[in-house]
Write a protein that holds these residues in place. Structure first.
Motif, PDB file in Angstrom:
ATOM      1  N   THR A  40     -16.857 -21.458  12.463  1.00 29.96           N
ATOM      2  CA  THR A  40     -17.064 -22.731  12.301  1.00 29.96           C
ATOM      3  C   THR A  40     -15.980 -23.737  11.541  1.00 29.96           C
ATOM      4  O   THR A  40     -15.770 -24.972  11.561  1.00 29.96           O
ATOM      5  CB  THR A  40     -18.343 -23.089  11.408  1.00 29.96           C
ATOM      6  N   ALA A  41     -15.067 -23.108  10.825  1.00 27.20           N
ATOM      7  CA  ALA A  41     -13.991 -23.634   9.903  1.00 27.20           C
ATOM      8  C   ALA A  41     -13.040 -22.868   9.869  1.00 27.20           C
ATOM      9  O   ALA A  41     -13.007 -21.488   9.939  1.00 27.20           O
ATOM     10  CB  ALA A  41     -14.679 -24.111   8.599  1.00 27.20           C
ATOM     11  N   SER A  42     -11.630 -23.131   9.074  1.00 31.15           N
ATOM     12  CA  SER A  42     -10.915 -22.258   8.644  1.00 31.15           C
ATOM     13  C   SER A  42     -10.995 -21.749   7.040  1.00 31.15           C
ATOM     14  O   SER A  42     -11.571 -22.632   6.664  1.00 31.15           O
ATOM     15  CB  SER A  42      -9.439 -22.871   8.881  1.00 31.15           C
TER      16      SER A  42
ATOM     17  N   SER B 191     -18.528 -14.911  -3.852  1.00 29.91           N
ATOM     18  CA  SER B 191     -19.180 -15.473  -2.725  1.00 29.91           C
ATOM     19  C   SER B 191     -18.742 -14.714  -1.485  1.00 29.91           C
ATOM     20  O   SER B 191     -17.929 -13.801  -1.307  1.00 29.91           O
ATOM     21  CB  SER B 191     -18.556 -16.928  -2.634  1.00 29.91           C
ATOM     22  N   PHE B 192     -19.115 -15.058  -0.199  1.00 29.25           N
ATOM     23  CA  PHE B 192     -18.712 -14.499   0.969  1.00 29.25           C
ATOM     24  C   PHE B 192     -18.508 -15.674   2.023  1.00 29.25           C
ATOM     25  O   PHE B 192     -19.034 -16.455   2.015  1.00 29.25           O
ATOM     26  CB  PHE B 192     -19.867 -13.608   1.453  1.00 29.25           C
ATOM     27  N   VAL B 193     -17.428 -15.343   2.974  1.00 32.22           N
ATOM     28  CA  VAL B 193     -17.213 -16.256   4.079  1.00 32.22           C
ATOM     29  C   VAL B 193     -17.256 -15.567   5.199  1.00 32.22           C
ATOM     30  O   VAL B 193     -16.908 -14.092   5.410  1.00 32.22           O
ATOM     31  CB  VAL B 193     -15.876 -16.944   3.723  1.00 32.22           C
ATOM     32  N   GLY B 194     -17.326 -16.030   6.397  1.00 36.72           N
ATOM     33  CA  GLY B 194     -17.123 -15.319   7.649  1.00 36.72           C
ATOM     34  C   GLY B 194     -18.488 -14.887   8.319  1.00 36.72           C
ATOM     35  O   GLY B 194     -18.488 -14.115   9.121  1.00 36.72           O
ATOM     36  N   GLU B 195     -19.754 -15.062   7.356  1.00 38.99           N
ATOM     37  CA  GLU B 195     -21.039 -14.363   7.997  1.00 38.99           C
ATOM     38  C   GLU B 195     -21.361 -15.202   9.195  1.00 38.99           C
ATOM     39  O   GLU B 195     -22.221 -14.655   9.954  1.00 38.99           O
ATOM     40  CB  GLU B 195     -21.892 -14.478   6.918  1.00 38.99           C
ATOM     41  N   MET B 196     -20.967 -16.510   9.119  1.00 32.31           N
ATOM     42  CA  MET B 196     -21.760 -17.347  10.297  1.00 32.31           C
ATOM     43  C   MET B 196     -21.438 -16.892  11.776  1.00 32.31           C
ATOM     44  O   MET B 196     -22.224 -16.668  12.468  1.00 32.31           O
ATOM     45  CB  MET B 196     -21.026 -18.862   9.999  1.00 32.31           C
ATOM     46  N   ALA B 197     -20.273 -16.706  11.971  1.00 38.11           N
ATOM     47  CA  ALA B 197     -19.784 -16.198  13.277  1.00 38.11           C
ATOM     48  C   ALA B 197     -20.566 -14.828  13.601  1.00 38.11           C
ATOM     49  O   ALA B 197     -20.790 -14.618  14.717  1.00 38.11           O
ATOM     50  CB  ALA B 197     -18.243 -15.941  13.379  1.00 38.11           C
ATOM     51  N   LEU B 198     -20.751 -13.916  12.658  1.00 36.74           N
ATOM     52  CA  LEU B 198     -21.515 -12.741  12.827  1.00 36.74           C
ATOM     53  C   LEU B 198     -23.009 -12.893  13.120  1.00 36.74           C
ATOM     54  O   LEU B 198     -23.591 -12.470  13.996  1.00 36.74           O
ATOM     55  CB  LEU B 198     -21.180 -11.727  11.743  1.00 36.74           C
TER      56      LEU B 198
ATOM     57  N   TYR C 289     -13.932 -28.241   2.616  1.00 31.79           N
ATOM     58  CA  TYR C 289     -15.204 -28.293   2.482  1.00 31.79           C
ATOM     59  C   TYR C 289     -16.091 -27.684   1.452  1.00 31.79           C
ATOM     60  O   TYR C 289     -16.790 -28.028   0.771  1.00 31.79           O
ATOM     61  CB  TYR C 289     -15.813 -27.688   3.678  1.00 31.79           C
ATOM     62  N   ALA C 290     -15.422 -26.698   1.235  1.00 31.72           N
ATOM     63  CA  ALA C 290     -15.933 -25.779  -0.195  1.00 31.72           C
ATOM     64  C   ALA C 290     -14.769 -24.954  -0.704  1.00 31.72           C
ATOM     65  O   ALA C 290     -13.646 -24.389   0.124  1.00 31.72           O
ATOM     66  CB  ALA C 290     -16.857 -25.177   0.332  1.00 31.72           C
ATOM     67  N   GLN C 291     -15.028 -24.544  -1.704  1.00 36.15           N
ATOM     68  CA  GLN C 291     -14.011 -23.606  -2.716  1.00 36.15           C
ATOM     69  C   GLN C 291     -14.979 -22.783  -3.107  1.00 36.15           C
ATOM     70  O   GLN C 291     -16.049 -22.912  -3.678  1.00 36.15           O
ATOM     71  CB  GLN C 291     -13.471 -24.408  -3.807  1.00 36.15           C
TER      72      GLN C 291
ATOM     73  N   ILE D 100      -7.153 -16.407   6.282  1.00 35.80           N
ATOM     74  CA  ILE D 100      -7.764 -15.439   6.658  1.00 35.80           C
ATOM     75  C   ILE D 100      -8.858 -15.528   7.890  1.00 35.80           C
ATOM     76  O   ILE D 100      -9.249 -14.720   8.613  1.00 35.80           O
ATOM     77  CB  ILE D 100      -8.647 -14.755   5.419  1.00 35.80           C
ATOM     78  N   ILE D 101      -9.083 -16.885   8.203  1.00 34.70           N
ATOM     79  CA  ILE D 101     -10.153 -17.161   9.231  1.00 34.70           C
ATOM     80  C   ILE D 101      -9.628 -18.719   9.971  1.00 34.70           C
ATOM     81  O   ILE D 101      -9.256 -19.340   9.188  1.00 34.70           O
ATOM     82  CB  ILE D 101     -11.677 -17.533   8.883  1.00 34.70           C
ATOM     83  N   GLN D 102      -9.519 -18.589  11.314  1.00 34.98           N
ATOM     84  CA  GLN D 102      -9.170 -19.841  11.885  1.00 34.98           C
ATOM     85  C   GLN D 102     -10.238 -20.202  12.645  1.00 34.98           C
ATOM     86  O   GLN D 102     -10.941 -19.537  13.364  1.00 34.98           O
ATOM     87  CB  GLN D 102      -7.990 -19.446  12.880  1.00 34.98           C
TER      88      GLN D 102
ATOM     89  N   GLU E 292     -25.082 -26.616   8.905  1.00 34.04           N
ATOM     90  CA  GLU E 292     -25.632 -27.945   8.642  1.00 34.04           C
ATOM     91  C   GLU E 292     -24.788 -28.895   7.880  1.00 34.04           C
ATOM     92  O   GLU E 292     -24.342 -29.813   8.194  1.00 34.04           O
ATOM     93  CB  GLU E 292     -26.954 -27.890   7.815  1.00 34.04           C
ATOM     94  N   MET E 293     -24.408 -28.227   6.647  1.00 34.64           N
ATOM     95  CA  MET E 293     -23.521 -29.036   5.658  1.00 34.64           C
ATOM     96  C   MET E 293     -22.144 -29.237   6.308  1.00 34.64           C
ATOM     97  O   MET E 293     -21.358 -30.535   6.482  1.00 34.64           O
ATOM     98  CB  MET E 293     -23.123 -28.340   4.369  1.00 34.64           C
ATOM     99  N   THR E 294     -21.661 -28.521   6.968  1.00 39.87           N
ATOM    100  CA  THR E 294     -20.029 -28.394   7.502  1.00 39.87           C
ATOM    101  C   THR E 294     -20.061 -29.464   8.755  1.00 39.87           C
ATOM    102  O   THR E 294     -19.326 -30.194   8.980  1.00 39.87           O
ATOM    103  CB  THR E 294     -19.704 -27.052   8.120  1.00 39.87           C
ATOM    104  N   ARG E 295     -21.326 -29.302   9.533  1.00 42.28           N
ATOM    105  CA  ARG E 295     -21.294 -30.324  10.851  1.00 42.28           C
ATOM    106  C   ARG E 295     -21.412 -31.660  10.424  1.00 42.28           C
ATOM    107  O   ARG E 295     -20.750 -32.442  10.880  1.00 42.28           O
ATOM    108  CB  ARG E 295     -22.682 -29.945  11.498  1.00 42.28           C
TER     109      ARG E 295
HETATM  110  P1  CMP Z   1     -17.587 -18.631   9.860  1.00 43.34           P
HETATM  111  O1  CMP Z   1     -18.074 -19.614  10.679  1.00 43.34           O
HETATM  112  O2  CMP Z   1     -17.587 -17.088  10.426  1.00 43.34           O
HETATM  113  O3  CMP Z   1     -15.976 -18.950   9.579  1.00 43.34           O
HETATM  114  C1  CMP Z   1     -15.902 -20.024   8.642  1.00 43.34           C
HETATM  115  C2  CMP Z   1     -16.564 -19.844   7.552  1.00 43.34           C
HETATM  116  O4  CMP Z   1     -16.372 -20.588   6.415  1.00 43.34           O
HETATM  117  C3  CMP Z   1     -17.946 -19.615   7.886  1.00 43.34           C
HETATM  118  O5  CMP Z   1     -18.357 -18.631   8.609  1.00 43.34           O
HETATM  119  C4  CMP Z   1     -18.661 -19.691   6.447  1.00 43.34           C
HETATM  120  O6  CMP Z   1     -18.718 -18.239   5.743  1.00 43.34           O
HETATM  121  C5  CMP Z   1     -17.752 -20.590   5.468  1.00 43.34           C
HETATM  122  N1  CMP Z   1     -18.254 -21.968   5.670  1.00 43.34           N
HETATM  123  C6  CMP Z   1     -18.452 -22.834   6.624  1.00 43.34           C
HETATM  124  N2  CMP Z   1     -18.789 -23.964   5.976  1.00 43.34           N
HETATM  125  C7  CMP Z   1     -19.062 -23.614   4.669  1.00 43.34           C
HETATM  126  C8  CMP Z   1     -19.504 -24.766   3.705  1.00 43.34           C
HETATM  127  N3  CMP Z   1     -20.126 -25.784   4.034  1.00 43.34           N
HETATM  128  N4  CMP Z   1     -19.779 -24.103   2.527  1.00 43.34           N
HETATM  129  C9  CMP Z   1     -19.555 -22.850   2.404  1.00 43.34           C
HETATM  130  N5  CMP Z   1     -18.776 -21.950   3.180  1.00 43.34           N
HETATM  131  C10 CMP Z   1     -18.625 -22.395   4.448  1.00 43.34           C
END
Ligand code: CMP
Length: 440
Positions: free
Chosen positions: A390-392, A376-383, A369-371, A340-342, A432-435
């Motif tokens: 940052t991740a798929s 929960s929500f995902v995809g908020e970082m880009a917004l 990286y995470a389940q 759903i996200i690349q 931070e965690m993903t980096r």
């Molecule tokens: P976004 O960067 O928009 O797209 C990828 C998404 O994965 C990111 O937003 C977060 O919502 C989610 N994501 C990235 N890294 C993590 C993490 N370490 N833990 C949980 N969710 C993450």
């Protein structure tokens, strides 16, 4: 003025319905056996007159509901009643039996036709349908079931009346006690009405013959109606499921016709199964679309209630924020293992997981990286951080997700700075965690 929905009015209605039904059985029976209204019958008739009279008085003071409109103006209520049911109610309440009692003229006493006036009580039955309909709407009974039960009740009552008429016409030659005579008459009525007609009890006089013809005509119509009703009731016991099954069958037939490989057909079928299990085969958006505000928001809030409770940050935020968010959410179903996200894309929306699980993975999909599960929500970082993804993110099994577009997300954040801070904090922690993981 008395409120229509009040408990007392309901009990009163039940009492009236009950008394009317007893009268509908008792009066024709008494007329058939030529019993004068004496003793217990007399008391019952007096009771009916009292009950029905009170009902007339009450009708002047009870708020009426027409369709969805509540009429509360006393003048209008009175006018409506006088123009509508008043005449019927007064005729039903009128003590015709007393006239017979006090009338000295033997001619009047002996006139059977005159006695038949007592049947006027049965006019009250016309209101029974209304009362029962109101009750089914209040208690959410299946309308098909209601129609069927009501019809069975009326068929039984009609058979009783027809049997009584047959006795009056002298159609029963056998039996000595009223119970025995009645059993023959009732048996005749049912065999004729159901078009079985064994022919063991047959008309002999002209009146009996015409009566039989009438009952036969009625029987054919009734029979057809019953069969039709039963069939439609059985087909509609569960309208949703029936509609869903039909849809799936149509799609399967179409796919086979187009020679779509079995594997793919199975996937389509699985998708519909999931749709059925998770939302009874219905598209929430389509259902909401036809409903006007503010009922639409209330309905959406109710249907998404479970989701809101599961999302920690929504559970304890302001009501207005939740309302705004809920209306902006768009439900979507995703198949297993769908991205759903690349990573690296520009983000235009975020997702809230309503059902199922998603995985945050590296761009090659190998490292998880995470389940994240329900709520929960995902995809908020880009917004919120205004940067590429940052991740798929991919789904594990079937997933029900709510999509929130960037423009709606921004609009909500603008109005609620506290909420913005909260999301930003989570986004930064995740970043931070993903980096750190990606650096490894
Ligand atoms: P976004 O960067 O928009 O797209 C990828 C998404 O994965 C990111 O937003 C977060 O919502 C989610 N994501 C990235 N890294 C993590 C993490 N370490 N833990 C949980 N969710 C993450």
């Amino acid at each position: 003025m008395i409120e229509l929905d009040s408990r007392k009015k309901e009990l009163w209605d039940i009492l009236i319905v009950f008394a009317t039904v007893v009268a509908a059985v008792e009066i024709p029976f008494r007329l058939a056996f030529d019993e004068p209204p004496k003793g217990l019958y007399f008391s019952f008739e007096v009771l009916l007159t009292i009950l029905f009279s009170i009902d007339i008085v009450l009708s002047f003071f009870v708020k009426v509901k027409t369709g969805t409109r509540m009429i509360t103006d006393p003048g209008e209520i009175r006018k409506r009643y006088l123009r509508g049911w008043f005449v019927v109610d007064v005729t039903a309440a009128f003590p015709f039996f007393l006239l017979m009692e006090i009338s000295a003229a033997p001619l009047i006493r002996s006139l059977r036709l005159f006695r038949a006036f007592q049947l006027m009580r049965l006019l009250k039955l016309s209101r029974v349908a209304n009362l029962v309909k109101g009750a089914t709407a209040r208690y959410g009974l299946n309308p098909g079931l209601y129609r069927l039960l009501f019809f069975v009740f009326f068929i039984l009552l009609a058979s009783h009346w027809i049997a009584c008429g047959w006795i009056i016409l002298g159609g029963v030659k056998m039996g000595s006690t009223p119970a025995e005579i009645y059993s023959y008459a009732f048996y005749w009525a049912v065999t004729t009405l159901t078009t079985v007609g064994y022919g063991d009890i047959t008309p002999e006089t002209m009146a009996q013959r015409y009566y039989t013809v009438l009952v036969m005509f009625g029987g054919v119509g009734t029979y057809g109606y019953v069969i039709g009703n039963v069939a439609s009731f059985l087909a509609n016991v569960d309208v949703l499921k029936a509609g869903y099954r039909k849809k799936v069958e149509e799609i399967s037939a179409f796919l086979s016709y187009r020679n779509v490989p079995i594997e793919m057909q199975k996937k389509v079928q699985e998708y519909y199964e999931h749709l059925w299990e998770s939302r009874m085969g219905h598209d929430e958006e389509a259902v909401l679309e036809d409903i006007p505000e503010p009922l639409k928001t209330d309905l959406a809030l109710y249907m998404r209630h479970d989701l809101i409770r599961k999302v920690p940050f929504l559970a304890d935020t302001q009501e207005t924020l939740v309302r705004e968010l809920v209306m902006a959410l768009q439900p979507h179903v995703y198949l297993p293992d769908t991205y759903i996200i690349q990573k690296g894309e520009t983000g235009s929306c975020m997702y809230i997981v309503s059902n199922g699980q998603v995985e945050v993975v590296s761009d090659d999909g190998k490292e998880v990286y995470a389940q994240l599960g329900e709520g929960s929500f995902v995809g908020e970082m880009a917004l919120i951080l205004d940067q590429p993804r940052t991740a798929s993110v991919r789904t594990r099994g079937y997933c029900d997700l709510y999509l929130l577009e960037k423009k709606d997300f921004d609009a909500v954040l603008e109005g609620y700075p506290g909420f913005k801070k909260y999301i930003k904090k989570i986004a930064e922690e995740r970043l931070e965690m993903t980096r750190r993981r990606q650096d490894h």
